[in-house]
Design an enzyme around this catalytic site. Structure first.
Site, short mmCIF file in Angstrom:
data_model
loop_
_atom_site.label_atom_id
_atom_site.label_comp_id
_atom_site.label_asym_id
_atom_site.label_seq_id
_atom_site.Cartn_x
_atom_site.Cartn_y
_atom_site.Cartn_z
N ASN A 103 -10.18 0.71 1.35
CA ASN A 103 -8.76 0.30 0.47
C ASN A 103 -8.77 -0.63 -0.33
O ASN A 103 -8.55 -1.59 -1.08
CB ASN A 103 -8.29 -0.30 1.75
CG ASN A 103 -6.76 -0.65 2.25
OD1 ASN A 103 -6.38 -0.11 0.67
ND2 ASN A 103 -6.13 -1.19 2.86
N HIS A 114 -2.43 6.68 2.91
CA HIS A 114 -3.53 5.66 2.71
C HIS A 114 -4.66 5.37 2.91
O HIS A 114 -4.69 5.74 4.06
CB HIS A 114 -2.28 4.92 2.86
CG HIS A 114 -3.15 3.73 3.00
ND1 HIS A 114 -3.30 2.81 1.23
CD2 HIS A 114 -2.79 2.29 3.20
CE1 HIS A 114 -4.01 1.58 1.27
NE2 HIS A 114 -3.47 1.41 2.86
N CYS A 144 1.07 -1.18 0.39
CA CYS A 144 -0.15 0.38 -0.14
C CYS A 144 0.75 1.13 -0.53
O CYS A 144 0.21 1.66 -0.30
CB CYS A 144 -0.46 -0.12 1.03
SG CYS A 144 -2.04 -1.53 1.11
N1 ACO Z 1 -18.55 -7.13 10.86
C1 ACO Z 1 -19.08 -7.38 12.16
N2 ACO Z 1 -18.56 -8.29 13.47
C2 ACO Z 1 -16.84 -8.03 12.79
C3 ACO Z 1 -16.07 -7.50 11.41
C4 ACO Z 1 -17.51 -7.58 10.19
N3 ACO Z 1 -17.07 -7.26 8.58
N4 ACO Z 1 -15.02 -8.39 11.38
C5 ACO Z 1 -15.02 -8.26 12.38
N5 ACO Z 1 -15.91 -8.92 13.06
C6 ACO Z 1 -16.07 -8.77 14.61
C7 ACO Z 1 -15.15 -9.51 15.04
O1 ACO Z 1 -15.21 -11.01 14.88
C8 ACO Z 1 -14.28 -9.23 16.52
O2 ACO Z 1 -15.83 -10.27 17.18
P1 ACO Z 1 -15.18 -10.72 19.14
O3 ACO Z 1 -14.73 -10.00 19.84
O4 ACO Z 1 -16.81 -11.53 19.10
O5 ACO Z 1 -14.53 -11.90 18.29
C9 ACO Z 1 -15.12 -8.02 16.59
O6 ACO Z 1 -15.46 -7.57 15.41
C10 ACO Z 1 -14.30 -7.62 17.16
O7 ACO Z 1 -12.98 -7.21 16.10
P2 ACO Z 1 -11.50 -6.49 16.48
O8 ACO Z 1 -10.90 -7.11 15.23
O9 ACO Z 1 -10.94 -6.28 17.08
O10 ACO Z 1 -12.38 -5.60 15.57
P3 ACO Z 1 -11.21 -3.67 15.84
O11 ACO Z 1 -12.11 -3.18 16.36
O12 ACO Z 1 -9.49 -4.19 15.45
O13 ACO Z 1 -11.55 -3.49 13.72
C11 ACO Z 1 -10.37 -3.66 12.12
C12 ACO Z 1 -11.26 -4.81 12.90
C13 ACO Z 1 -11.19 -2.53 11.13
C14 ACO Z 1 -9.56 -4.66 10.47
C15 ACO Z 1 -9.51 -3.06 13.26
O14 ACO Z 1 -8.25 -4.05 12.90
C16 ACO Z 1 -8.27 -1.97 11.01
O15 ACO Z 1 -8.35 -1.57 10.68
N6 ACO Z 1 -6.63 -2.72 11.41
C17 ACO Z 1 -5.87 -2.01 10.20
C18 ACO Z 1 -6.75 -2.62 8.61
C19 ACO Z 1 -5.48 -2.21 8.08
O16 ACO Z 1 -5.39 -1.16 7.80
N7 ACO Z 1 -5.44 -3.30 6.99
C20 ACO Z 1 -4.97 -2.54 5.37
C21 ACO Z 1 -3.43 -2.38 5.96
S1 ACO Z 1 -2.14 -2.30 4.44
C22 ACO Z 1 -3.20 -2.75 3.31
O17 ACO Z 1 -3.70 -1.81 2.81
C23 ACO Z 1 -3.10 -4.31 2.79
#
Ligand code: ACO
Length: 330
Positions: free
Chosen positions: A287, A257, A112
């Site tokens: 993204n 990004h 990215c």
């Molecule tokens: N819908 C509903 N619930 C969901 C979803 C969804 N789409 N996805 C996950 N959950 C649930 C999980 O299962 C979890 O449930 P549980 O507590 O029962 O286990 C709960 O939501 C919380 O999950 P977390 O992973 O703790 O959620 P978080 O608040 O951390 O958000 C996210 C997740 C959005 C992916 C975050 O961690 C994030 O943005 N990370 C960075 C991602 C990123 O930027 N990636 C790309 C970078 S580089 C590139 O571009 C390739």
């Protein structure tokens, strides 16, 4: 100062748009969760276009905006992690499509962060090759190639798209900062095809203990990526600004990004820069990996928000792990 002048921008996104409600029909998710955790409302997903085609469409617009002809381009750098072919490069296929017959062409993979790596590479080529006049930098990505649409924690995040710029040498202000931390490779990866030669005695490849996911879909440790990302955006922006003694407050626009609005808001707070100076389009695109910065930039140039003479900081992070920032005067 040796800098670059961005003389043309362009972008292309697939016509097929998928809402959060659409996503909720294929995985257990909902608009409220996706909107509040990420800021994403909509993503454009590939509907048959090749990666090179999307890049070529963005490039055609950038070349037209630059007012040059494809034969004037001496170098094409294409940032992609989702090219159509192992070989040739996307850049070569696009070169042929454009008729950029005088260009050298190659791809780069900095995930990215690829657009800032590409832009900085373009600047360094211009600086060291007096005969080089124009460089075309393209970022084109089809993340839907390797996103698992049964995995709700990743499939809601990504979209497909392409952006491009044409740059020439100039005396304008310029700075860059690139950094990679390979120890974080294991938190964000997607494997390629396994070797299939008929003499093999093993059906698996030993990637080492860090890369245990068996299939070829994208693996992401969301929390680790989040931690890295919230540090990467301020770190890279500050490092690039510090190199030329520029105060962050003097930067008119940040083009980050477009991964997650919460990551960008945290970075803005850390930098003490109001969100109104960040270009955001992730609500409409999700993204799109390395395409996200040039697509957001093209939209902001086209609608008149970013104006000639303003200082712009492109800043990104991604798999690798990689981060980088490029500061230019547009
Ligand atoms: N819908 C509903 N619930 C969901 C979803 C969804 N789409 N996805 C996950 N959950 C649930 C999980 O299962 C979890 O449930 P549980 O507590 O029962 O286990 C709960 O939501 C919380 O999950 P977390 O992973 O703790 O959620 P978080 O608040 O951390 O958000 C996210 C997740 C959005 C992916 C975050 O961690 C994030 O943005 N990370 C960075 C991602 C990123 O930027 N990636 C790309 C970078 S580089 C590139 O571009 C390739």
């Amino acid at each position: 100062m040796f800098g670059i002048n961005i003389i043309g921008t362009g972008s292309y996104t697939p016509k097929l748009t998928v809402t959060n409600d659409d996503m909720s029909k294929i995985v257990d998710t909902n608009d409220e969760w996706i909107s509040t955790r990420t800021g994403i409302k909509l993503r454009c997903l590939n509907d048959g276009e090749a990666t090179w085609y999307m890049g070529a469409k963005a490039a055609e617009k950038a070349i037209a905006a630059a007012g040059i002809s494809p034969e004037d381009i001496g170098l094409i750098i294409d940032s992609t992690v989702t090219g159509d072919f192992y070989t040739p490069s996307c850049a070569c296929v696009i070169q042929d499509h454009l008729g950029a017959v005088n260009a050298a062409a190659f791809d780069i993979n900095a995930a990215c962060s690829g657009f800032v790596y590409g832009l900085d590479t373009a600047k360094r080529f211009l600086q060291t090759d007096d005969g080089l006049k124009y460089v075309l930098v393209i970022s084109n990505e089809i993340l839907s190639r390797f996103v698992d649409y049964t995995d709700r924690s990743t499939c809601v995040l990504f979209g497909d798209g392409a952006g491009a710029v044409v740059v020439e040498r100039s005396e304008k202000l310029y700075s860059s900062y690139l950094f990679s931390d390979g120890s974080g490779a294991k938190v964000l990866y997607a494997k390629k095809m396994f070797p299939q030669h008929p003499f093999r005695t093993s059906d698996a490849v030993d990637y080492g203990e860090d890369f245990t996911k068996e299939d070829q879909f994208l693996f992401q440790d969301g929390k680790e990526v989040y931690k890295f990302a919230t540090k990467a955006l301020p770190t890279a922006s500050k490092a690039a600004a510090d190199k030329i003694g520029l105060a962050l407050n003097d930067i008119d626009w940040f083009v980050p990004h477009q991964a997650n609005i919460r990551i960008i808001e945290t970075a803005a707070k850390n930098l003490d820069i109001p969100m109104s100076r960040f270009i955001i389009n992730l609500d409409k695109h999700g993204n799109t990996s390395s395409a996200s910065m040039p697509v957001a930039f093209d939209e902001a140039v086209s609608d008149g928000r970013i104006k000639k003479g303003q200082k712009v900081c492109f800043v990104g992070f991604g798999a690798g792990l990689t981060m980088g920032a490029v500061i230019v005067e547009y």
